[in-house]
Write a protein that holds these residues in place. Structure first.
Motif, short mmCIF file in Angstrom:
data_model
loop_
_atom_site.label_atom_id
_atom_site.label_comp_id
_atom_site.label_asym_id
_atom_site.label_seq_id
_atom_site.Cartn_x
_atom_site.Cartn_y
_atom_site.Cartn_z
N LYS A 130 0.83 -1.20 0.00
CA LYS A 130 0.00 0.00 0.00
C LYS A 130 0.87 1.25 0.00
N ILE A 131 0.53 2.18 -0.88
CA ILE A 131 1.26 3.44 -0.95
C ILE A 131 0.86 4.29 0.26
N LYS A 132 1.84 4.69 1.05
CA LYS A 132 1.55 5.41 2.29
C LYS A 132 2.02 6.86 2.21
N LYS A 133 1.41 7.67 3.06
CA LYS A 133 1.88 9.04 3.21
C LYS A 133 3.24 9.03 3.90
N THR A 134 4.09 9.95 3.48
CA THR A 134 5.44 10.02 4.07
C THR A 134 5.53 11.20 5.03
N ASP A 135 6.50 11.12 5.94
CA ASP A 135 6.64 12.18 6.94
C ASP A 135 7.09 13.50 6.34
N ASP A 136 7.74 13.45 5.17
CA ASP A 136 8.24 14.70 4.58
C ASP A 136 7.14 15.49 3.86
N GLY A 137 5.94 14.95 3.82
CA GLY A 137 4.82 15.66 3.21
C GLY A 137 4.78 15.63 1.70
N GLU A 138 5.70 14.91 1.08
CA GLU A 138 5.73 14.83 -0.38
C GLU A 138 4.56 13.97 -0.89
N ASN A 139 3.97 14.40 -2.01
CA ASN A 139 2.90 13.62 -2.63
C ASN A 139 3.48 12.61 -3.62
N PRO A 140 2.93 11.41 -3.64
CA PRO A 140 3.44 10.42 -4.59
C PRO A 140 3.13 10.84 -6.02
N VAL A 141 3.99 10.49 -6.93
CA VAL A 141 3.80 10.75 -8.35
C VAL A 141 3.43 9.43 -9.03
N ILE A 142 2.30 9.43 -9.69
CA ILE A 142 1.83 8.22 -10.36
C ILE A 142 1.97 8.44 -11.86
N THR A 143 2.79 7.66 -12.49
CA THR A 143 3.00 7.75 -13.94
C THR A 143 2.02 6.80 -14.62
N LEU A 144 1.35 7.33 -15.64
CA LEU A 144 0.37 6.53 -16.38
C LEU A 144 0.90 6.15 -17.74
N GLU A 145 0.40 5.03 -18.25
CA GLU A 145 0.69 4.62 -19.62
C GLU A 145 -0.61 4.22 -20.30
#
Length: 438
Positions: free
Chosen positions: A303-318
């Motif tokens: 599971k993709i989790k929130k990180t402590d540094d506050g960065e948002n995950p980047v989801i690359t689509l194809e």
């Protein structure tokens, strides 16, 4: 036999397209006379393509041959389906204010009228009296069916199914051929002829797809699968053996119907594989599923989790595969596969083009035979029982049916519009597609 098919301005006019096809396949010459207002429901090009005859609503066409009288004089049988309350009233009054009522007045042929209207209109004192007078003059007026009407209304007033109407037409033709008097006892109705898709294999895709991001999340869409399920049931009722490829649906797939098999899929890749297996043996392919255009380029095993540094995950689509275009190309390359391919376009419109313009472009780009347009949005179409569709018929089909030597341009695709329930939309789509499954 020479038959005149009159079509008045009711939403059930689309069913008359299949009735026309049944009469033509039985070898009869059919001249279609729509009322001017009925062309808001079914366009003239559709009637001409399937009948192979010129169509007009005007008494001023063919004046040199007095066409508005000749059609009635030469007819062996006149069938009016649907016959609206307005048409019944005008026929009872002997009016001759358009080509259809003029033809009725000028003909001595037997007349079969098939009413379609809301229950209150059918039960009204005026309509009851009009029907009684017409019957007293020898006009046969079928009883309307009982069932779902436009919107949420249910009751008597629904147009009988085209097969039921054609069964009565066939009986009348047999009586005429045998020289049986028009007022003779008709006896019990004969069994209805085989449905327009009898013995055919139909593959239908339905519902939405899900593209997994991680073990608990996915990319999806709002498709409910209601339209695809209605298409499967309607095709089965028309006699087809139906293979339903079902994605994610809010309604139960018709698993237990005798001539429907269901294959469940989840992702676009699974749908692609299922279509590749089923399409080569199909007579008709209807791609009603809402297929995701894109999928995550990578799948996260955890599971993709929130990180402590506050960065948002980047989801690359194809991009997902274009299953509709692939299937059309496969048919074009190998010469095998579905005789008719129906695509769907769910469009919101854009600043540059309205939904119909986008659908016209998609019909040309994809190369399918028919394209069904839905204008979609958060509160439009998805999950609802009512819908509005536009059925676009590829110019090459229209040209071929009319015997044209060359296909017209893409901008000349025939467009038929219907507003109603998703089952009514399914009936219109199946009727339009069945007309070209030969």
């Amino acid at each position: 036999m020479r038959i005149v098919l009159g079509v008045s301005a009711g939403i059930a006019a689309y069913k008359a397209v299949l009735l026309l096809r049944l009469m033509r396949e039985a070898g009869h010459q059919v001249d279609v006379i729509p009322t001017p207002a009925s062309e808001k429901f079914v366009g003239r090009a559709t009637w001409e393509a399937i009948s192979g005859r010129p169509v007009t609503t005007s008494v001023f066409s063919g004046v040199d041959e007095v066409r508005h009288v000749r059609l009635g004089q030469e007819a062996d049988l006149i069938v009016v389906a649907p016959a609206t309350a307005d048409l019944l009233a005008r026929a009872r009054a002997g009016m001759a204010d358009d080509l259809l009522t003029t033809t009725l007045l000028a003909s001595e042929a037997p007349v079969l009228m098939v009413p379609a209207m809301h229950t209150e209109m059918w039960n009204s004192a005026a309509t009851t009296e009009n029907v009684a007078v017409l019957r007293s003059r020898g006009v046969e007026v079928m009883e309307p069916a009982v069932g779902r009407l436009t919107g949420k209304d249910t009751g008597p007033g629904r147009l009988p199914e085209p097969e039921q109407i054609f069964a009565r037409v066939a009986e009348l033709i047999a009586e005429l051929s045998a020289d049986v008097p028009a007022d003779a006892d008709h006896g019990a109705p004969g069994s209805a002829p085989a449905g327009p898709l009898q013995g055919r294999t139909v593959v239908i895709t339905a519902g939405g797809t899900r593209e997994p991001l991680d073990p608990v999340r996915y990319l999806g869409n709002r498709s409910s699968g209601k339209q695809g399920a209605a298409l499967a049931e309607t095709a089965a009722a028309a006699g087809a053996q139906v293979h339903l490829i079902a994605g994610i649906m809010d309604v139960q797939a018709p698993e237990h119907a005798g001539n429907i098999t269901v294959e469940h899929i989840e992702t676009a890749a699974e749908l692609q594989a299922a279509v590749q297996r089923a399409a080569p043996e199909a007579d008709l392919l209807i791609m009603a599923a809402a297929v995701a255009d894109f999928r995550p380029a990578s799948y996260a095993a955890q599971k993709i989790k929130k990180t402590d540094d506050g960065e948002n995950p980047v989801i690359t689509l194809e991009r997902n595969p274009d299953i509709l275009a692939e299937t059309v190309q496969q048919r074009r390359t190998t010469g095998t596969g579905p005789k008719v391919i129906v695509g769907f376009a769910a469009e919101t419109g854009s600043a540059e083009a309205d939904p119909l313009e986008l659908a016209q472009a998609k019909l040309l780009r994809k190369g399918c035979d028919l394209l069904v347009l839905n204008q979609v949005g958060e509160r439009l179409v998805f999950g609802r029982d009512e819908t509005e569709i536009h059925i676009l018929t590829a110019p090459r089909l229209t040209a071929a049916a009319a015997g044209a030597a060359a296909a017209p341009t893409a901008a000349e695709a025939v467009v038929t519009t219907l507003r109603g329930t998703k089952h009514e939309a399914a009936e219109a789509i199946i009727a339009a597609a069945a007309a070209y499954v030969v």
